[in-house]
Design an enzyme around this catalytic site. Structure first.
Site, PDB file in Angstrom:
ATOM      1  N   HIS A 136      17.889  42.513  -8.430  1.00  0.00           N
ATOM      2  CA  HIS A 136      17.096  42.784  -9.623  1.00  0.00           C
ATOM      3  C   HIS A 136      17.952  43.449 -10.701  1.00  0.00           C
ATOM      4  O   HIS A 136      18.692  44.393 -10.432  1.00  0.00           O
ATOM      5  CB  HIS A 136      15.895  43.662  -9.276  1.00  0.00           C
ATOM      6  CG  HIS A 136      14.906  42.978  -8.391  1.00  0.00           C
ATOM      7  ND1 HIS A 136      13.808  42.319  -8.876  1.00  0.00           N
ATOM      8  CD2 HIS A 136      14.868  42.828  -7.038  1.00  0.00           C
ATOM      9  CE1 HIS A 136      13.131  41.794  -7.881  1.00  0.00           C
ATOM     10  NE2 HIS A 136      13.753  42.086  -6.745  1.00  0.00           N
ATOM     11  N   HIS A 190      12.747  48.361  -1.826  1.00  0.00           N
ATOM     12  CA  HIS A 190      13.785  48.635  -2.831  1.00  0.00           C
ATOM     13  C   HIS A 190      13.883  50.144  -3.021  1.00  0.00           C
ATOM     14  O   HIS A 190      13.819  50.657  -4.126  1.00  0.00           O
ATOM     15  CB  HIS A 190      13.492  47.901  -4.131  1.00  0.00           C
ATOM     16  CG  HIS A 190      13.718  46.425  -4.033  1.00  0.00           C
ATOM     17  ND1 HIS A 190      14.976  45.866  -4.138  1.00  0.00           N
ATOM     18  CD2 HIS A 190      12.860  45.408  -3.812  1.00  0.00           C
ATOM     19  CE1 HIS A 190      14.874  44.554  -3.998  1.00  0.00           C
ATOM     20  NE2 HIS A 190      13.601  44.254  -3.783  1.00  0.00           N
ATOM     21  N   HIS A 211      10.472  43.416   2.902  1.00  0.00           N
ATOM     22  CA  HIS A 211      11.684  42.917   3.593  1.00  0.00           C
ATOM     23  C   HIS A 211      12.472  44.024   4.301  1.00  0.00           C
ATOM     24  O   HIS A 211      13.499  44.490   3.830  1.00  0.00           O
ATOM     25  CB  HIS A 211      12.571  42.078   2.687  1.00  0.00           C
ATOM     26  CG  HIS A 211      12.810  42.549   1.290  1.00  0.00           C
ATOM     27  ND1 HIS A 211      13.211  43.828   0.971  1.00  0.00           N
ATOM     28  CD2 HIS A 211      12.736  41.870   0.117  1.00  0.00           C
ATOM     29  CE1 HIS A 211      13.364  43.918  -0.327  1.00  0.00           C
ATOM     30  NE2 HIS A 211      13.073  42.753  -0.877  1.00  0.00           N
ATOM     31  N   ASN A 214      16.330  45.136   4.378  1.00  0.00           N
ATOM     32  CA  ASN A 214      16.958  44.725   3.126  1.00  0.00           C
ATOM     33  C   ASN A 214      16.491  45.624   1.985  1.00  0.00           C
ATOM     34  O   ASN A 214      15.297  45.924   1.864  1.00  0.00           O
ATOM     35  CB  ASN A 214      16.630  43.260   2.807  1.00  0.00           C
ATOM     36  CG  ASN A 214      17.084  42.327   3.911  1.00  0.00           C
ATOM     37  OD1 ASN A 214      16.300  41.600   4.495  1.00  0.00           O
ATOM     38  ND2 ASN A 214      18.375  42.360   4.224  1.00  0.00           N
ATOM     39  N   ARG A 222      21.269  59.298  13.207  1.00  0.00           N
ATOM     40  CA  ARG A 222      21.068  60.652  12.689  1.00  0.00           C
ATOM     41  C   ARG A 222      20.271  60.663  11.386  1.00  0.00           C
ATOM     42  O   ARG A 222      19.842  61.739  10.971  1.00  0.00           O
ATOM     43  CB  ARG A 222      22.415  61.347  12.452  1.00  0.00           C
ATOM     44  CG  ARG A 222      23.193  61.622  13.726  1.00  0.00           C
ATOM     45  CD  ARG A 222      24.337  62.589  13.490  1.00  0.00           C
ATOM     46  NE  ARG A 222      25.133  62.753  14.691  1.00  0.00           N
ATOM     47  CZ  ARG A 222      26.231  62.070  14.965  1.00  0.00           C
ATOM     48  NH1 ARG A 222      26.676  61.174  14.101  1.00  0.00           N
ATOM     49  NH2 ARG A 222      26.895  62.274  16.083  1.00  0.00           N
ATOM     50  N   HIS A 246      19.392  37.185   6.070  1.00  0.00           N
ATOM     51  CA  HIS A 246      19.056  38.527   5.613  1.00  0.00           C
ATOM     52  C   HIS A 246      19.061  39.536   6.753  1.00  0.00           C
ATOM     53  O   HIS A 246      19.410  40.706   6.542  1.00  0.00           O
ATOM     54  CB  HIS A 246      17.683  38.513   4.936  1.00  0.00           C
ATOM     55  CG  HIS A 246      17.688  37.957   3.557  1.00  0.00           C
ATOM     56  ND1 HIS A 246      17.758  36.606   3.303  1.00  0.00           N
ATOM     57  CD2 HIS A 246      17.647  38.572   2.348  1.00  0.00           C
ATOM     58  CE1 HIS A 246      17.751  36.418   1.993  1.00  0.00           C
ATOM     59  NE2 HIS A 246      17.683  37.579   1.399  1.00  0.00           N
ATOM     60  N   ASP A 269      10.593  35.203   0.829  1.00  0.00           N
ATOM     61  CA  ASP A 269      11.312  35.734  -0.341  1.00  0.00           C
ATOM     62  C   ASP A 269      12.048  34.596  -1.047  1.00  0.00           C
ATOM     63  O   ASP A 269      13.137  34.775  -1.581  1.00  0.00           O
ATOM     64  CB  ASP A 269      12.281  36.840   0.063  1.00  0.00           C
ATOM     65  CG  ASP A 269      12.711  37.718  -1.117  1.00  0.00           C
ATOM     66  OD1 ASP A 269      12.117  37.592  -2.206  1.00  0.00           O
ATOM     67  OD2 ASP A 269      13.659  38.510  -0.954  1.00  0.00           O
ATOM     68  N   GLY A 304      17.057  36.612  -2.966  1.00  0.00           N
ATOM     69  CA  GLY A 304      15.996  35.836  -2.341  1.00  0.00           C
ATOM     70  C   GLY A 304      16.547  34.927  -1.263  1.00  0.00           C
ATOM     71  O   GLY A 304      17.561  35.210  -0.630  1.00  0.00           O
TER      72      GLY A 304
END
Length: 391
Positions: A136, A190, A211, A214, A222, A246, A269, A304
């Site tokens: 994006h 995201h 997703h 991703n 940890r 992916h 996607d 995508g």
């Protein structure tokens, strides 16, 4: 009089029935009558139609568009991949809300389609963490405000079904609570959220994860990151892009075992290039192309996918090793839950929409039926299904 399929293998999330019958009339599944001759489907597998809650297009058609007719053209193309219902994915535009794209999506949803059904809108962003923006454009990204939240809801006109956001952003808590109260499925994605940040945000109304693996912090022993919190909170359903690119198949197996068959959602996607070999295309103005079966921007960033839902089913069963009923549930019942249509889509049961897929024993798609009407079929199946009304 209902149309009856006989001697089929019926598969949905509840299990597998051999040598079974299924009937439908007026676009809905009905109890199978005992005295009505049917169409012999011996050797074929019938499943519910696939629900793709995260797709940007396919067949050369973009869902990020200002033209409602392009969305409806995608709806006519999608049944050849097994998709019978979908959310219209809308992403950002530079320095503004995607107002024209949201209006086009609303127009397409309200016009409707006799083929794949546009169920609503998935707004992916613009409230993303720049550190996890993926493909994006950074100029699309912004921070939420209460006034802008109300503007989005007004633009969507009741059709916003899913939104992807980063919960660590300033103002995200209020955004999550307002949208959840409005009946919108809120998804974490995201995001650069830590485990602690994600665990604090999820109870505010997050029930979906975009997703998994991703565009989020990796799972570390940890620092479990957002993914650790996603797995721990049972109200969250998690997406998996099941293309083997992916997420490695071994990691996909780990995720599916962690979430369980009732919480995993398979998505594509996909971009406009899905189903178009060696395509050169744009992702919202950014030039991209398909290289060795992977969609990439000019700098090599994966953007995508070129995955289709029927291929995702085969990948799950044949590569990841998921039992067929569980795999089908991840493509039907589970996404229907996040899209808010689980009461009518995703099951082979009376009262549910007659969105049906016919596969051969190798899980190659043979025909797609959308709400009782034939939307697509291979040439030899068109004659076998001649009794069905067609789109």
């Amino acid at each position: 009089m209902p149309i009856v399929f006989e001697h089929a293998v019926l598969v949905d999330a509840t299990g597998q029935r051999e040598d079974a019958s299924l009937a439908f009339a007026h676009g809905r599944i009905v109890p199978a009558p005992s005295d009505t001759p049917g169409i012999d489907l011996a050797g074929a597998i019938v499943t519910p139609g696939f629900v793709d809650v995260h797709t940007h297009g396919g067949g050369g058609y973009n869902l990020q568009t200002t033209d409602a007719q392009e969305i409806l053209a995608y709806a006519r193309w999608a049944p050849r991949t097994g998709t019978t219902a979908f959310l219209v994915a809308v992403v950002g535009v530079p320095h503004a809300l995607p107002e024209a794209q949201l209006r086009a999506a609303v127009a397409a949803i309200e016009q409707g389609s006799p083929a794949a059904e546009p169920l609503g809108i998935h707004l992916e962003g613009p409230y993303m963490n720049p550190a996890r923006r993926g493909a994006h454009d950074p100029s699309w990204l912004r921070q939420p405000t209460p006034a802008e939240t109300e503007q989005i809801l007004a633009l969507a006109q009741g059709h916003l079904r899913l939104i992807t956001l980063a919960p660590e952003l300033p103002g995200a808590d209020a955004l999550i609570q307002r949208l959840a109260a409005a009946g919108v499925t809120v998804s974490i994605g995201h995001t650069d959220a830590t485990y602690e940040q994600a665990a604090a945000a999820i109870p505010l109304g997050i029930t979906h994860a975009t997703h998994c693996f991703n565009a989020m912090r990796p799972l570390h022993h940890r620092e479990p990151g957002a993914l650790g919190a996603i797995v721990e909170h049972e109200q969250v359903l998690g997406e998996l892009i099941a293309d083997g690119v992916h997420v490695h198949p071994a990691v996909a197996r780990i995720l599916l075992r962690a979430l369980g068959p009732e919480r995993a959602i398979i998505v594509t996607d996909a971009l406009a290039c899905a189903g178009v070999p060696d395509a050169v295309f744009e992702f919202n103005g950014q030039p991209a192309r398909v290289v060795d079966g992977v969609a990439r921007l000019a700098d090599g960033t994966i953007t995508g996918s070129v995955l289709t839902m029927d291929q995702a089913l085969r990948n799950l069963v044949q590569i990841v090793g998921v039992p067929l009923p569980q795999a089908v549930g991840m493509l039907t019942r589970n996404p229907a839950r996040s899209a808010g249509v689980a009461a009518r889509k995703g099951r082979l049961a009376p009262g549910y929409d007659a969105d049906l897929l016919i596969f051969d024993a190798q899980l190659e798609l043979q025909a797609t039926i959308c709400r009782g009407r034939l939307a697509w079929a291979r040439a030899d199946w068109q004659e076998r299904l001649a009794a069905l009304p067609s789109i």
